[in-house]
Design a protein around this motif. Structure first.
Motif, short mmCIF file in Angstrom:
data_model
loop_
_atom_site.label_atom_id
_atom_site.label_comp_id
_atom_site.label_asym_id
_atom_site.label_seq_id
_atom_site.Cartn_x
_atom_site.Cartn_y
_atom_site.Cartn_z
N ALA A 72 0.51 -1.24 0.05
CA ALA A 72 0.18 0.14 -0.08
C ALA A 72 0.78 1.23 -0.25
O ALA A 72 0.72 2.31 -1.08
CB ALA A 72 -0.68 0.13 0.93
N GLY A 105 2.27 1.56 -3.57
CA GLY A 105 1.02 2.00 -4.37
C GLY A 105 0.91 3.49 -4.07
O GLY A 105 0.63 4.18 -5.17
N MET A 108 -3.09 4.54 -5.64
CA MET A 108 -3.86 4.66 -4.25
C MET A 108 -4.00 6.18 -3.78
O MET A 108 -2.47 6.74 -3.66
CB MET A 108 -4.05 3.13 -4.17
CG MET A 108 -2.95 3.70 -3.37
SD MET A 108 -3.14 2.10 -2.26
CE MET A 108 -2.50 0.74 -3.84
N ASP A 109 -4.83 6.66 -3.35
CA ASP A 109 -4.85 7.66 -2.49
C ASP A 109 -5.28 7.18 -1.01
O ASP A 109 -5.03 6.28 -0.52
CB ASP A 109 -6.22 8.89 -2.83
CG ASP A 109 -6.62 9.13 -4.38
OD1 ASP A 109 -5.66 9.37 -4.31
OD2 ASP A 109 -7.74 9.01 -4.03
N HIS A 125 -7.50 5.66 1.68
CA HIS A 125 -7.79 4.13 0.96
C HIS A 125 -6.62 3.35 1.33
O HIS A 125 -7.50 2.61 1.96
CB HIS A 125 -8.39 4.12 -0.75
CG HIS A 125 -9.12 4.63 -1.17
ND1 HIS A 125 -9.11 5.77 -2.13
CD2 HIS A 125 -10.26 4.25 -1.76
CE1 HIS A 125 -10.44 6.18 -1.76
NE2 HIS A 125 -11.31 6.07 -2.27
N THR A 126 -6.14 3.76 1.82
CA THR A 126 -4.99 2.64 2.43
C THR A 126 -6.12 1.48 3.49
O THR A 126 -5.16 0.80 3.77
CB THR A 126 -3.60 3.46 2.76
OG1 THR A 126 -4.08 4.46 3.63
CG2 THR A 126 -3.20 3.94 0.89
N LEU A 182 -7.78 -1.20 2.37
CA LEU A 182 -7.19 -1.98 1.64
C LEU A 182 -5.96 -3.24 2.57
O LEU A 182 -6.30 -3.65 1.56
CB LEU A 182 -6.09 -1.31 0.86
CG LEU A 182 -6.77 -0.80 -0.94
CD1 LEU A 182 -6.39 0.32 -1.15
CD2 LEU A 182 -8.17 -1.43 -0.99
N GLN A 230 -18.48 1.09 -5.70
CA GLN A 230 -16.89 1.73 -5.64
C GLN A 230 -16.42 2.34 -7.69
O GLN A 230 -16.85 0.84 -8.28
CB GLN A 230 -15.55 1.24 -5.16
CG GLN A 230 -15.56 1.17 -3.53
CD GLN A 230 -14.39 0.50 -3.19
OE1 GLN A 230 -14.39 -0.60 -4.14
NE2 GLN A 230 -14.88 1.20 -1.65
N TYR A 266 -11.17 1.00 -8.09
CA TYR A 266 -10.60 0.52 -6.42
C TYR A 266 -11.55 -0.93 -6.02
O TYR A 266 -11.11 -1.25 -4.73
CB TYR A 266 -11.37 1.58 -5.68
CG TYR A 266 -10.65 2.61 -5.16
CD1 TYR A 266 -9.30 2.75 -4.32
CD2 TYR A 266 -10.26 4.21 -6.33
CE1 TYR A 266 -8.47 3.36 -4.28
CE2 TYR A 266 -9.18 4.38 -6.17
CZ TYR A 266 -8.11 4.57 -5.09
OH TYR A 266 -7.26 5.89 -4.45
N LEU A 272 -9.01 -3.28 -7.04
CA LEU A 272 -7.35 -2.38 -5.70
C LEU A 272 -8.41 -4.03 -4.75
O LEU A 272 -7.73 -4.27 -3.78
CB LEU A 272 -7.46 -1.09 -6.37
CG LEU A 272 -6.49 -0.67 -6.70
CD1 LEU A 272 -6.46 0.64 -5.87
CD2 LEU A 272 -4.93 -1.37 -6.61
N ASN A 273 -9.51 -3.41 -4.17
CA ASN A 273 -9.91 -3.97 -3.66
C ASN A 273 -9.93 -5.91 -3.79
O ASN A 273 -9.13 -6.20 -3.00
CB ASN A 273 -11.54 -3.84 -3.23
CG ASN A 273 -11.55 -2.77 -2.46
OD1 ASN A 273 -11.08 -2.26 -2.00
ND2 ASN A 273 -12.67 -2.31 -2.82
#
Length: 225
Positions: A19, A22, A28-29, A32-33, A36, A138, A142, A145-146
């Motif tokens: 993460a 990333g 990614m933001d 959101h980590t 995740l 979502q 994302y 990504l999940n």
């Protein structure tokens, strides 16, 4: 076989590292980590979902039941608002996952069977991808990504179990070698075929991959140049 604490700690540390990478690559933001990383930890527990008599697995099913109830609430809010039907549906989703699914797994599976496989990794990853896209609303990136983080945690679990099957000090391979990191459950072809069909259906209904491909191309350009 690695124990529960090892699986949790390794899944948490490895997904945190991924993460952080990333975020540094603008994949990614930061906001959101935590989610995740949480999915990576859940993925690190999922292969032992068939060890239904253990306390960690009961905890896992409680977490999965809460996630199911949350997904149902998110998907049905616009239809039922906050009426009693809304809460009844969420309660049913929790009960169904926490008890009925648990009983079914206890009845029809064995430990280190179908869930200790790459096929199961794909099944669970695509499941959370579709749930994120269709129920949690979502975007495609994302949602994928999940699925990727859950699948990564899942793979780390399988890899750890295989590593623990090799006794380096005594230079021998234990009998459990090859039972964790396998393509599918070779001893139960019907269950493997069923999971394959379900996995293909999930892939068919999965969100579009074009936004993810575009994003990965951008990241590749950042890394190279």
């Amino acid at each position: 076989m690695a124990n529960f604490n090892v699986h949790i700690s390794v899944a948490a540390s490895s997904t945190t590292l991924v993460a952080a990478l990333g975020v540094s690559l603008h994949f990614m933001d930061m906001q959101h980590t935590p989610w995740l990383i949480f999915l990576g930890i859940v993925g690190g527990m999922l292969p032992d979902i068939d060890a239904v008599n253990s306390r960690p697995v009961r905890l896992l099913f409680t977490v999965l039941a809460l996630l199911s109830a949350t997904a149902v609430l998110s998907a049905t809010k616009k239809y039922y608002g906050q009426s009693y039907q809304w809460f009844l549906l969420a309660g049913f989703a929790y009960w169904f996952t926490r008890y009925l699914v648990l009983v079914s797994i206890r009845r029809f599976t064995v430990h280190r069977g179908i869930f200790h496989s790459i096929l199961a990794l794909c099944f669970f990853s695509l499941s959370i991808t579709c749930i994120s896209y269709y129920l949690l609303k979502q975007n495609a990136v994302y949602a994928w990504l999940n699925g990727a983080f859950l699948g990564f945690g899942f793979f780390v679990h399988l890899l750890l179990d295989e590593m623990y099957s090799v006794d380096l000090s005594n230079r021998r391979i234990k009998k459990s070698f090859g039972t964790a990191l396998k393509l599918f459950h070779y001893k139960n072809i019907p269950s493997s075929v069923l999971m394959t069909i379900l996995t293909l259906l999930l892939y068919w209904f999965s969100p579009p991959v074009l936004p993810l491909i575009t994003l990965s191309d951008r990241i590749f350009a950042l890394v190279v140049f």
